[in-house]
Design an enzyme around this catalytic site. Structure first.
Site, PDB file in Angstrom:
ATOM      1  N   GLY A 208      28.028  58.177  44.110  1.00 35.49           N
ATOM      2  CA  GLY A 208      29.071  58.849  44.884  1.00 35.49           C
ATOM      3  C   GLY A 208      28.880  60.361  44.871  1.00 35.49           C
ATOM      4  O   GLY A 208      29.020  61.029  45.902  1.00 35.49           O
TER       5      GLY A 208
ATOM      6  N   GLY B 150      26.297  54.450  36.866  1.00 29.33           N
ATOM      7  CA  GLY B 150      25.867  55.539  35.986  1.00 29.33           C
ATOM      8  C   GLY B 150      24.718  56.321  36.593  1.00 29.33           C
ATOM      9  O   GLY B 150      23.986  57.033  35.917  1.00 29.33           O
TER      10      GLY B 150
ATOM     11  N   ASP C 275      29.292  65.642  38.269  1.00 26.00           N
ATOM     12  CA  ASP C 275      27.863  65.475  38.573  1.00 26.00           C
ATOM     13  C   ASP C 275      27.477  66.066  39.924  1.00 26.00           C
ATOM     14  O   ASP C 275      26.296  66.157  40.242  1.00 26.00           O
ATOM     15  CB  ASP C 275      27.481  63.980  38.589  1.00 26.00           C
ATOM     16  CG  ASP C 275      27.412  63.383  37.192  1.00 26.00           C
ATOM     17  OD1 ASP C 275      27.281  64.149  36.224  1.00 26.00           O
ATOM     18  OD2 ASP C 275      27.481  62.145  37.084  1.00 26.00           O
TER      19      ASP C 275
ATOM     20  N   ALA D 221      25.197  58.262  39.530  1.00 26.61           N
ATOM     21  CA  ALA D 221      25.789  59.335  40.356  1.00 26.61           C
ATOM     22  C   ALA D 221      25.717  59.079  41.858  1.00 26.61           C
ATOM     23  O   ALA D 221      25.583  60.010  42.641  1.00 26.61           O
ATOM     24  CB  ALA D 221      25.159  60.696  40.022  1.00 26.61           C
TER      25      ALA D 221
ATOM     26  N   LYS E 273      20.489  60.002  39.956  1.00 23.45           N
ATOM     27  CA  LYS E 273      20.040  60.668  38.707  1.00 23.45           C
ATOM     28  C   LYS E 273      20.083  59.676  37.550  1.00 23.45           C
ATOM     29  O   LYS E 273      20.785  58.659  37.608  1.00 23.45           O
ATOM     30  CB  LYS E 273      20.908  61.886  38.375  1.00 23.45           C
ATOM     31  CG  LYS E 273      22.400  61.618  38.108  1.00 23.45           C
ATOM     32  CD  LYS E 273      22.743  61.215  36.676  1.00 23.45           C
ATOM     33  CE  LYS E 273      24.213  60.874  36.495  1.00 23.45           C
ATOM     34  NZ  LYS E 273      24.550  59.981  35.427  1.00 23.45           N
TER      35      LYS E 273
END
Ligand code: ATP
Length: 317
Positions: free
Chosen positions: A107, A103, A141, A105, A11
């Site tokens: 993981g 930054g 997230d 996402a 994302k």
């Protein structure tokens, strides 16, 4: 079915506003999250032993209980002990394409894929909101990553409200391979520097979060006006990250001067910077130009596009 292969998209944040402190100690956020076509591939196999095993081709990704995908499998095993003992353990193979600590996402989307995949492997029949609720206990997230698309996320990032799909917008991502920004550091530093302007009472927090729903960028998304969306990109964390990491600032400045770039912004807590463009051709041209201007082998560049979905099944055996 004994095995599933899923895609887990990354994302970007089109919008990230830090509104204030919540009574539970977390930051109250208002974000617009957007799935992109850059994705990891996750393979899940049922195995006869009752263990959780992770394999990953990327040397910096942990393969033990520190991996968010492992934590997702462990959560499912604890929540559904009967299914776990009936179907056995899980082997998870992560084919990494999303840069890590970026930054984007990476993981979180792996964890979301494991939730979706185990739901299928164990025939649990969970709803999207049940999967999102499970995801919220793993990371802010993760709920978004389950269904993806274009979404307003408030609270800690787990309260989701879908927006019209955006998919015809192209993106160039730029990240220095060896540069990592700790998300915890970015939020802590922001609190130290700007905490005195935080909203703290519950009523005002809710009013501010609600205002985002009628804000300029949301109007531009409803109007599908790419140029306007690109003009209204916003990320509060740039206030601390750009001054501490001149390389990130440089990427932003170089992107801003390239022909065809409609807008540029850091994603999440960085250090990835993205640029928005109308066409793939323009995006490829900007990628080449960036490489020419910054001939540093440490700089990774990707051309991708917005996408309308989160976790998807590629195949099942
Ligand atoms: P976010 O945008 O959600 O803050 P990120 O893209 O900044 O995430 P990740 O790629 O998730 O960050 O990586 C952050 C850290 O988490 C890494 O340094 C890595 O050690 C650890 N990690 C745990 N599980 C994973 C995973 N499945 N993929 C990548 N990193 C993982």
């Amino acid at each position: 079915m004994r095995s599933y292969t899923l895609t887990a998209p990354a994302k970007i944040n089109l919008y990230l506003e830090i509104i204030g402190d919540r009574p539970d100690g977390y930051h109250e956020l208002a974000m617009i999250l957007q799935s992109i076509d850059l994705a990891d591939q996750i393979e899940l196999h049922s195995i006869s032993t009752d263990s959780i095993r992770i394999y990953c081709d990327h040397p910096q990704v942990p393969t033990d209980e520190n991996n968010l995908a492992y934590q997702a499998a462990e959560l499912m095993a604890t929540q559904f002990p009967e299914a776990f003992s009936k179907h056995g353990g899980i082997e998870i193979t992560i084919n990494k394409h999303i840069p890590i600590a970026a930054g984007l996402a990476g993981g979180s989307t792996n964890a979301a894929a494991v939730l979706v995949g185990i739901d299928l492997l164990w025939n649990l029949g969970l709803t999207q909101s049940e999967l999102e609720e499970l995801g919220a206990s793993l990371g802010s997230d993760v709920p978004f990553c389950v269904a993806g698309g274009t979404v307003i996320a408030t609270g800690r990032g787990e309260q989701l409200s879908p927006l019209p799909n955006l998919d015809n917008i192209y993106i160039v991502l730029a990240k220095y391979r060896s540069l990592e920004v700790s998300t915890a550091w970015a939020y802590k530093t922001y609190r130290q520097q700007f905490g005195n302007s935080y909203i703290r009472n519950t009523k005002d927090l809710a009013a501010r979060a609600a205002a985002v729903h009628s804000g300029g960028i949301v109007k531009a998304i409803f109007a599908k006006n790419t140029a306007e969306i690109a003009q209204k990109l916003h990320n509060d964390l740039e206030r601390v990250v750009l001054s501490a990491y001149p390389q990130v600032l440089q990427l932003r400045e170089v992107f801003a001067t390239q022909e065809g770039v409609l807008g540029t912004m850091m994603s999440g807590s960085g250090p990835t910077v993205f640029a928005l463009l109308e066409s793939e051709q323009q995006a490829q041209a900007v990628k080449l130009k960036m490489r020419e201007i910054i001939p540093d082998e440490d700089l990774e560049l990707f051309v991708t596009r917005m996408t309308t979905h989160g976790i998807q099944i590629v195949s099942s055996v």
